[in-house]
Scaffold this motif. Structure first.
Motif, PDB file in Angstrom:
ATOM      1  N   SER A 211      71.349 -71.943  73.275  1.00  0.00           N
ATOM      2  CA  SER A 211      72.311 -72.257  74.327  1.00  0.00           C
ATOM      3  C   SER A 211      73.639 -73.044  73.960  1.00  0.00           C
ATOM      4  O   SER A 211      73.183 -74.024  73.186  1.00  0.00           O
ATOM      5  N   GLY A 212      74.540 -72.723  74.407  1.00  0.00           N
ATOM      6  CA  GLY A 212      75.729 -73.536  74.030  1.00  0.00           C
ATOM      7  C   GLY A 212      75.961 -73.818  72.586  1.00  0.00           C
ATOM      8  O   GLY A 212      75.767 -72.880  71.682  1.00  0.00           O
ATOM      9  N   PRO A 213      76.365 -74.916  72.193  1.00  0.00           N
ATOM     10  CA  PRO A 213      76.353 -75.346  70.657  1.00  0.00           C
ATOM     11  C   PRO A 213      75.057 -74.843  69.801  1.00  0.00           C
ATOM     12  O   PRO A 213      75.495 -74.665  68.790  1.00  0.00           O
ATOM     13  N   ASN A 214      73.901 -75.012  70.602  1.00  0.00           N
ATOM     14  CA  ASN A 214      72.682 -74.592  69.601  1.00  0.00           C
ATOM     15  C   ASN A 214      72.672 -73.316  69.278  1.00  0.00           C
ATOM     16  O   ASN A 214      72.078 -72.787  68.248  1.00  0.00           O
ATOM     17  N   GLY A 215      73.456 -72.281  69.688  1.00  0.00           N
ATOM     18  CA  GLY A 215      73.446 -70.933  69.489  1.00  0.00           C
ATOM     19  C   GLY A 215      74.407 -70.829  68.115  1.00  0.00           C
ATOM     20  O   GLY A 215      74.045 -69.673  67.408  1.00  0.00           O
ATOM     21  N   ALA A 216      74.827 -71.763  67.626  1.00  0.00           N
ATOM     22  CA  ALA A 216      75.874 -71.593  66.395  1.00  0.00           C
ATOM     23  C   ALA A 216      74.729 -72.050  65.081  1.00  0.00           C
ATOM     24  O   ALA A 216      75.296 -71.802  64.108  1.00  0.00           O
ATOM     25  N   ASN A 217      73.530 -72.261  65.668  1.00  0.00           N
ATOM     26  CA  ASN A 217      72.362 -72.326  64.564  1.00  0.00           C
ATOM     27  C   ASN A 217      71.562 -71.109  64.720  1.00  0.00           C
ATOM     28  O   ASN A 217      70.548 -71.054  65.796  1.00  0.00           O
ATOM     29  N   PRO A 218      71.579 -70.420  63.618  1.00  0.00           N
ATOM     30  CA  PRO A 218      70.719 -69.027  63.614  1.00  0.00           C
ATOM     31  C   PRO A 218      69.500 -68.962  63.824  1.00  0.00           C
ATOM     32  O   PRO A 218      68.778 -68.168  64.613  1.00  0.00           O
ATOM     33  N   HIS A 219      68.634 -70.038  63.344  1.00  0.00           N
ATOM     34  CA  HIS A 219      67.334 -70.350  63.494  1.00  0.00           C
ATOM     35  C   HIS A 219      67.081 -71.462  64.160  1.00  0.00           C
ATOM     36  O   HIS A 219      65.825 -72.195  64.170  1.00  0.00           O
ATOM     37  N   PHE A 305      79.903 -65.356  59.813  1.00  0.00           N
ATOM     38  CA  PHE A 305      78.803 -64.700  59.330  1.00  0.00           C
ATOM     39  C   PHE A 305      78.095 -65.010  58.274  1.00  0.00           C
ATOM     40  O   PHE A 305      78.251 -64.711  57.077  1.00  0.00           O
ATOM     41  N   ILE A 306      76.983 -66.021  58.369  1.00  0.00           N
ATOM     42  CA  ILE A 306      76.480 -66.903  57.374  1.00  0.00           C
ATOM     43  C   ILE A 306      75.120 -66.270  56.747  1.00  0.00           C
ATOM     44  O   ILE A 306      74.189 -67.263  56.292  1.00  0.00           O
ATOM     45  N   HIS A 318      59.142 -60.100  59.018  1.00  0.00           N
ATOM     46  CA  HIS A 318      60.376 -60.220  57.922  1.00  0.00           C
ATOM     47  C   HIS A 318      59.474 -59.829  56.605  1.00  0.00           C
ATOM     48  O   HIS A 318      58.452 -60.352  56.003  1.00  0.00           O
ATOM     49  N   GLU A 319      59.980 -58.495  56.031  1.00  0.00           N
ATOM     50  CA  GLU A 319      59.745 -58.068  54.860  1.00  0.00           C
ATOM     51  C   GLU A 319      60.662 -57.449  53.867  1.00  0.00           C
ATOM     52  O   GLU A 319      61.774 -56.996  54.692  1.00  0.00           O
ATOM     53  N   PRO A 320      60.340 -56.913  52.798  1.00  0.00           N
ATOM     54  CA  PRO A 320      61.540 -55.897  52.239  1.00  0.00           C
ATOM     55  C   PRO A 320      61.646 -54.694  53.033  1.00  0.00           C
ATOM     56  O   PRO A 320      60.537 -54.387  53.589  1.00  0.00           O
ATOM     57  N   PRO A 321      62.705 -54.038  52.715  1.00  0.00           N
ATOM     58  CA  PRO A 321      63.783 -54.340  52.065  1.00  0.00           C
ATOM     59  C   PRO A 321      65.020 -55.254  52.969  1.00  0.00           C
ATOM     60  O   PRO A 321      64.752 -55.284  54.176  1.00  0.00           O
ATOM     61  N   TYR A 322      66.006 -55.718  52.361  1.00  0.00           N
ATOM     62  CA  TYR A 322      66.749 -56.700  52.680  1.00  0.00           C
ATOM     63  C   TYR A 322      68.274 -56.085  52.638  1.00  0.00           C
ATOM     64  O   TYR A 322      68.612 -55.443  51.654  1.00  0.00           O
ATOM     65  N   MET A 323      68.870 -56.027  53.765  1.00  0.00           N
ATOM     66  CA  MET A 323      70.450 -55.422  54.083  1.00  0.00           C
ATOM     67  C   MET A 323      71.127 -56.745  53.664  1.00  0.00           C
ATOM     68  O   MET A 323      71.533 -57.513  54.363  1.00  0.00           O
ATOM     69  N   ILE A 324      71.684 -56.667  52.164  1.00  0.00           N
ATOM     70  CA  ILE A 324      72.541 -57.875  51.799  1.00  0.00           C
ATOM     71  C   ILE A 324      73.292 -57.256  50.535  1.00  0.00           C
ATOM     72  O   ILE A 324      72.663 -56.394  49.882  1.00  0.00           O
ATOM     73  N   GLU A 325      74.151 -57.847  50.399  1.00  0.00           N
ATOM     74  CA  GLU A 325      75.045 -57.444  49.110  1.00  0.00           C
ATOM     75  C   GLU A 325      74.146 -57.607  47.938  1.00  0.00           C
ATOM     76  O   GLU A 325      73.707 -58.673  47.657  1.00  0.00           O
ATOM     77  N   GLY A 326      74.204 -56.557  47.019  1.00  0.00           N
ATOM     78  CA  GLY A 326      73.784 -56.533  45.930  1.00  0.00           C
ATOM     79  C   GLY A 326      72.496 -56.126  45.782  1.00  0.00           C
ATOM     80  O   GLY A 326      71.834 -55.572  44.780  1.00  0.00           O
ATOM     81  N   GLU A 327      71.904 -55.565  46.948  1.00  0.00           N
ATOM     82  CA  GLU A 327      70.696 -54.818  46.960  1.00  0.00           C
ATOM     83  C   GLU A 327      71.090 -53.306  47.059  1.00  0.00           C
ATOM     84  O   GLU A 327      71.408 -52.765  48.048  1.00  0.00           O
ATOM     85  N   GLU A 328      70.732 -52.938  45.938  1.00  0.00           N
ATOM     86  CA  GLU A 328      70.992 -51.317  45.903  1.00  0.00           C
ATOM     87  C   GLU A 328      69.865 -50.262  46.046  1.00  0.00           C
ATOM     88  O   GLU A 328      69.988 -49.083  45.869  1.00  0.00           O
ATOM     89  N   GLN A 329      68.893 -50.866  46.585  1.00  0.00           N
ATOM     90  CA  GLN A 329      67.760 -49.978  46.965  1.00  0.00           C
ATOM     91  C   GLN A 329      68.227 -48.960  47.955  1.00  0.00           C
ATOM     92  O   GLN A 329      68.920 -49.356  48.856  1.00  0.00           O
ATOM     93  N   PRO A 330      67.965 -47.716  47.550  1.00  0.00           N
ATOM     94  CA  PRO A 330      68.283 -46.479  48.326  1.00  0.00           C
ATOM     95  C   PRO A 330      67.603 -46.550  49.419  1.00  0.00           C
ATOM     96  O   PRO A 330      66.294 -46.756  49.651  1.00  0.00           O
ATOM     97  N   LEU A 331      68.096 -46.266  50.703  1.00  0.00           N
ATOM     98  CA  LEU A 331      67.285 -45.943  51.983  1.00  0.00           C
ATOM     99  C   LEU A 331      66.589 -44.752  52.031  1.00  0.00           C
ATOM    100  O   LEU A 331      66.865 -43.860  51.476  1.00  0.00           O
ATOM    101  N   PRO A 341      73.894 -58.489  62.968  1.00  0.00           N
ATOM    102  CA  PRO A 341      74.977 -59.443  62.379  1.00  0.00           C
ATOM    103  C   PRO A 341      75.189 -60.610  63.411  1.00  0.00           C
ATOM    104  O   PRO A 341      74.855 -60.549  64.547  1.00  0.00           O
ATOM    105  N   GLY A 342      76.090 -61.463  63.204  1.00  0.00           N
ATOM    106  CA  GLY A 342      76.352 -62.706  64.178  1.00  0.00           C
ATOM    107  C   GLY A 342      77.448 -63.380  63.566  1.00  0.00           C
ATOM    108  O   GLY A 342      78.080 -63.434  62.573  1.00  0.00           O
ATOM    109  N   ILE A 343      78.059 -64.079  64.686  1.00  0.00           N
ATOM    110  CA  ILE A 343      79.110 -64.759  64.687  1.00  0.00           C
ATOM    111  C   ILE A 343      78.783 -66.304  64.973  1.00  0.00           C
ATOM    112  O   ILE A 343      78.304 -66.497  66.280  1.00  0.00           O
TER     113      ILE A 343
END
Length: 379
Positions: A211-219, A305-306, A318-331, A341-343
């Motif tokens: 809540s509030g400022p705590n929401g700026a910490n993703p976990h 967006f961190i 949580h397991e592979p695959p990961y949606m991240i830059e550099g992961e070229e694994q085809p869907l 995504p988040g801000i």
């Protein structure tokens, strides 16, 4: 023909596990490995249905090697439990007793000069014990050697994931009816956990309430902060139902939001939609991340967006695959993963929106979470 609901509750058979182990062995051969060594954890549960009742220092190991039947090495005192595992009929049990050397018992099953894929969560003492017994053997982490081992789900697994997602959606609909203002984050988290269980979850893995400022910490872990009128509140929750995961995030607002808060939420919602629209067989995992990230960057919030845009889900949340830059694994059709995504504006508030999405054979994605992504107002 079974409905999806029927598939979600129909137990996996020994033949299902036999097929999975055969495919895993074939994948190991294609990767140039002499076999796979699977320790207790998600890989063992996926391949055999066996989940040891306790984390133990005693060696338990599934050995998969080309040209050989699957063998599960287990402590003798745990053999009765292993014999009752759903996939037990598809493998051979080899037990060992306290006071004997489990590595000497396992070594004859392995190519003494082979290179093996080993579960990431295998105990170091077990791997070192095998290396001592077979000094010319070598090992590679399964996450590196076969990252897609559990990534593509069959119809029964998809039905379980869909049921878990639907249950999480029901929990979200219910939580919108409770009062937020004046209550602690831990109280809302407890409500979410109870709702997940009410709607069929056997295990609750997380209930993030920021809540509030705590929401700026993703976990952010739900804490003792009292939620106030005017707060953004990030709700991220999930667990296991029928042995498969749920994971969804919605961001709500207590009372009327400011124009800036609405704008940030709208940007995240547009980014989440862009990531979803990028899902297609043959697209790379990084394409989903790029699509979502571009929207946030173009809106001027790129530095806030961190984290990666998404992660796979199955017998774990949580397991592979990961949606991240550099992961070229085809869907591939049957893959399931989050798009989240988040801000995060430090000291002020955060916004994240998350759905689990399945890749379909018809060339698009299918959301397994269907609750509205618009900003919900709570009291």
């Amino acid at each position: 023909m079974d409905s999806r609901s029927d598939l979600a509750t129909t137990p996996f058979t020994a033949d299902d596990y036999r097929t999975r182990m055969a495919r895993a062995t074939e994948a190991a051969t294609a990767a140039g490995l002499a076999g796979l060594l699977v320790a207790p954890g998600p890989d063992l549960a996926h391949l055999t249905g066996y989940r040891p009742t306790a984390d133990t220092e005693r060696l338990t190991l599934l050995v998969l090697a080309p040209g050989h039947d699957p063998v599960l090495v287990v402590p003798a005192l745990e053999a009765p439990d292993a014999e009752r595992a759903p996939g037990a009929a598809a493998l051979t049990l080899r037990d060992w007793t306290d006071g004997t050397d489990p590595y000497a018992a396992t070594a004859p099953l392995l190519d003494p000069k082979g290179r093996f894929g080993v579960s990431d969560n295998a105990w170091a003492m077990h791997l070192l014990g095998l290396q001592k017994e077979l000094p010319d053997s070598s090992y590679a982490a399964l996450s590196d050697a076969l990252p897609m081992l559990r990534a593509v789900k069959d119809a029964s697994e998809l039905a379980r994931l869909e049921a878990a997602g639907a249950a999480a959606d029901e929990a979200y609909r219910e939580i919108l009816q409770v009062r937020f203002a004046g209550r602690k984050e831990t109280e809302i988290a407890a409500d979410l956990a109870a709702l997940l269980r009410r709607f069929g979850h056997s295990q609750v893995d997380f209930t993030v309430v920021g809540s509030g400022p705590n929401g700026a910490n993703p976990h952010h872990e739900a804490g003792e902060r009292t939620i106030e009128d005017g707060d953004m509140v990030v709700l991220d929750f999930g667990g296991l139902k029928h042995g498969y995961g749920s994971d969804t995030t919605r961001t709500v607002h207590v009372g009327e939001p400011t124009p800036e808060e609405r704008r940030v939420h709208d940007v995240v919602r547009e980014a989440q939609q862009a990531g979803f629209e990028a899902v297609a067989p043959g697209a790379a995992c990084q394409d989903v991340d790029r699509a979502a990230r571009a929207v946030i960057t173009d809106a001027g919030y790129g530095e806030y967006f961190i984290h990666r845009t998404g992660h796979g889900i199955g017998v774990t949340t949580h397991e592979p695959p990961y949606m991240i830059e550099g992961e070229e694994q085809p869907l591939v059709p049957g893959m399931c993963f989050s798009i989240e995504p988040g801000i995060y504006l430090p000291g002020r508030f955060g916004v994240r929106i998350e759905d689990i999405v399945a890749v379909t054979a018809d060339g698009r994605g299918r959301r397994l979470n269907t609750t509205p992504r618009e900003l919900a107002l709570v009291r």
